[in-house]
Design an enzyme around this catalytic site. Sequence first.
Site, PDB file in Angstrom:
ATOM      1  NE  ARG A 170     -13.664 -13.458  44.659  1.00 52.37           N
ATOM      2  CZ  ARG A 170     -14.670 -13.311  43.787  1.00 52.37           C
ATOM      3  NH1 ARG A 170     -15.129 -12.146  43.523  1.00 52.37           N
ATOM      4  NH2 ARG A 170     -15.193 -14.359  43.170  1.00 52.37           N
TER       5      ARG A 170
HETATM    6  C1  LIG Z   1      -7.082  -4.931  37.192  1.00 56.27           C
HETATM    7  C2  LIG Z   1      -7.495  -5.917  38.237  1.00 56.27           C
HETATM    8  C3  LIG Z   1      -8.625  -6.694  38.034  1.00 56.27           C
HETATM    9  C4  LIG Z   1      -9.014  -7.642  38.998  1.00 56.27           C
HETATM   10  N1  LIG Z   1     -10.147  -8.374  38.766  1.00 56.27           N
HETATM   11  C5  LIG Z   1     -10.521  -9.290  39.688  1.00 56.27           C
HETATM   12  C6  LIG Z   1     -11.714 -10.050  39.486  1.00 56.27           C
HETATM   13  O1  LIG Z   1     -12.445  -9.906  38.492  1.00 56.27           O
HETATM   14  N2  LIG Z   1     -12.045 -10.977  40.424  1.00 56.27           N
HETATM   15  C7  LIG Z   1     -11.277 -11.181  41.535  1.00 56.27           C
HETATM   16  O2  LIG Z   1     -11.628 -12.058  42.347  1.00 56.27           O
HETATM   17  N3  LIG Z   1     -10.147 -10.480  41.770  1.00 56.27           N
HETATM   18  C8  LIG Z   1      -9.753  -9.531  40.868  1.00 56.27           C
HETATM   19  N4  LIG Z   1      -8.621  -8.796  41.094  1.00 56.27           N
HETATM   20  C9  LIG Z   1      -7.785  -9.067  42.296  1.00 56.27           C
HETATM   21  C10 LIG Z   1      -6.511  -9.927  41.986  1.00 56.27           C
HETATM   22  O3  LIG Z   1      -6.359 -10.104  40.608  1.00 56.27           O
HETATM   23  C11 LIG Z   1      -6.558 -11.292  42.616  1.00 56.27           C
HETATM   24  O4  LIG Z   1      -6.701 -11.214  43.993  1.00 56.27           O
HETATM   25  C12 LIG Z   1      -5.296 -12.148  42.259  1.00 56.27           C
HETATM   26  O5  LIG Z   1      -5.641 -13.488  42.272  1.00 56.27           O
HETATM   27  C13 LIG Z   1      -4.107 -11.956  43.164  1.00 56.27           C
HETATM   28  O6  LIG Z   1      -3.061 -12.821  42.692  1.00 56.27           O
HETATM   29  P1  LIG Z   1      -1.551 -12.367  42.778  1.00 56.27           P
HETATM   30  O7  LIG Z   1      -0.700 -13.470  42.279  1.00 56.27           O
HETATM   31  O8  LIG Z   1      -1.384 -11.051  42.114  1.00 56.27           O
HETATM   32  O9  LIG Z   1      -1.387 -12.252  44.348  1.00 56.27           O
HETATM   33  P2  LIG Z   1      -0.559 -11.180  45.174  1.00 56.27           P
HETATM   34  O10 LIG Z   1      -1.216  -9.854  45.012  1.00 56.27           O
HETATM   35  O11 LIG Z   1       0.872 -11.280  44.845  1.00 56.27           O
HETATM   36  O12 LIG Z   1      -0.804 -11.716  46.645  1.00 56.27           O
HETATM   37  C14 LIG Z   1      -2.106 -11.685  47.216  1.00 56.27           C
HETATM   38  C15 LIG Z   1      -2.138 -12.681  48.376  1.00 56.27           C
HETATM   39  O13 LIG Z   1      -1.996 -13.996  47.845  1.00 56.27           O
HETATM   40  C16 LIG Z   1      -0.913 -14.654  48.513  1.00 56.27           C
HETATM   41  N5  LIG Z   1      -0.252 -15.532  47.559  1.00 56.27           N
HETATM   42  C17 LIG Z   1       0.159 -15.255  46.300  1.00 56.27           C
HETATM   43  N6  LIG Z   1       0.714 -16.348  45.742  1.00 56.27           N
HETATM   44  C18 LIG Z   1       0.677 -17.327  46.682  1.00 56.27           C
HETATM   45  C19 LIG Z   1       1.090 -18.689  46.722  1.00 56.27           C
HETATM   46  N7  LIG Z   1       1.665 -19.295  45.679  1.00 56.27           N
HETATM   47  N8  LIG Z   1       0.885 -19.377  47.862  1.00 56.27           N
HETATM   48  C20 LIG Z   1       0.293 -18.815  48.930  1.00 56.27           C
HETATM   49  N9  LIG Z   1      -0.137 -17.534  48.956  1.00 56.27           N
HETATM   50  C21 LIG Z   1       0.057 -16.813  47.838  1.00 56.27           C
HETATM   51  C22 LIG Z   1       0.015 -13.529  48.957  1.00 56.27           C
HETATM   52  O14 LIG Z   1       0.856 -13.946  50.031  1.00 56.27           O
HETATM   53  C23 LIG Z   1      -0.990 -12.482  49.369  1.00 56.27           C
HETATM   54  O15 LIG Z   1      -1.450 -12.805  50.659  1.00 56.27           O
HETATM   55  C24 LIG Z   1      -8.244  -7.818  40.175  1.00 56.27           C
HETATM   56  C25 LIG Z   1      -7.101  -7.015  40.387  1.00 56.27           C
HETATM   57  C26 LIG Z   1      -6.736  -6.079  39.430  1.00 56.27           C
HETATM   58  C27 LIG Z   1      -5.514  -5.234  39.679  1.00 56.27           C
END
Ligand SMILES: Cc1cc2nc3c(=O)[nH]c(=O)nc-3n(C[C@H](O)[C@H](O)[C@H](O)COP(=O)(O)OP(=O)(O)OC[C@H]3O[C@@H](n4cnc5c(N)ncnc54)[C@H](O)[C@@H]3O)c2cc1C
Length: 292
Positions: A170
């Site tokens: 992570r």
């Molecule tokens: C139901 C559920 C299941 C999940 N399962 C897992 C799992 O199995 N494994 C796991 O590792 N995680 C898991 N997660 C966590 C989550 O899915 C990840 O962290 C996901 O990749 C976040 O992406 P996002 O686009 O939603 O980011 P956001 O929540 O929108 O942002 C998170 C961070 O990423 C940054 N960010 C987003 N896009 C960009 C970009 N283009 N450039 C630079 N920075 C950026 C944002 O600024 C922020 O700092 C889960 C979450 C949920 C709710």
Amino acid sequence: MSTLAGFEHILRENEPLAPYTWLRLGGEAEYFAEPTSLDELSSLVGRCRENEIPIRILGAGSNVLVRDQGVPGVVVHLAAAAFSEITWQDNTMSVGGGAKLAHLVSTSVREGLAGLEYLVGIPGSVGGALHSNVGTENHDIGQWTTHAIVMTRAGEILERGRDELRFAYRYSSLDDLVILRARFALEQEDSAELIRRMQTLWIVKKSKQPSSSDAMGRIFRNPSGVRAADLIEQAGLRGAKVDTAGISEKHANFIIVQPGGASEHVLRLIDLVRSQVRERLGVELETSIEIW
Ligand SMILES: Cc1cc2nc3c(=O)[nH]c(=O)nc-3n(C[C@H](O)[C@H](O)[C@H](O)COP(=O)(O)OP(=O)(O)OC[C@H]3O[C@@H](n4cnc5c(N)ncnc54)[C@H](O)[C@@H]3O)c2cc1C
């Protein structure tokens, strides 16, 4: 808005952020921008820098908890088609940072490219996935990533090659302001076999996490060698609640929020879990969700 004059067509003031997050919580962004091209993004980043306006990038909001008081400055949402294009050739895929991870996974599998199917069921955008190197116990997105094109906080566009990229549990060295695109080198495999594997992985993942209709967040990092969910259960906290926020009965590393909830309830529940796990088990839990 005078310091941001000229961006009115892509900018809204006092935009509620709750609908953009999986927890469906939190206050407003002072400014919320949805640029439609790289040029617009670049000019906006430049203007914010000149005027010292804080700027944040929002992906699909699956890993952020927005505080009730909201977020000062500009929140940029990479929702436009210009940021989510997916292309492929031979065993390489090139993907915009705003693309949905699920879309990348399903396209790779359909095209007979193996590796990313292990990420099925993880919500979010490709940029968000690379930002924290999402994955499962044995697989993560970083292991397939060969290049990333980023926009730095100074507004420069750079390509970061494999030798510059570091990924761990992570963790990713990609901490530039915007991850614009990334390239993945995958392995060719039979598409029908890959689809079967992805479907099986999806069924298992779905059975272990709360229903996708719930407002929820995955909260803590796993401390080395232990699952945060196991620690939370051992501390007797499965089902624990603070007002509208509760620990999921199905998977203790998820917090579920009832309609009408507040971020403050989630923050208090996080504090409760951390203090109880520390007192009862001597382990310090760290959050994986980002608090804005
Ligand atoms: C139901 C559920 C299941 C999940 N399962 C897992 C799992 O199995 N494994 C796991 O590792 N995680 C898991 N997660 C966590 C989550 O899915 C990840 O962290 C996901 O990749 C976040 O992406 P996002 O686009 O939603 O980011 P956001 O929540 O929108 O942002 C998170 C961070 O990423 C940054 N960010 C987003 N896009 C960009 C970009 N283009 N450039 C630079 N920075 C950026 C944002 O600024 C922020 O700092 C889960 C979450 C949920 C709710």
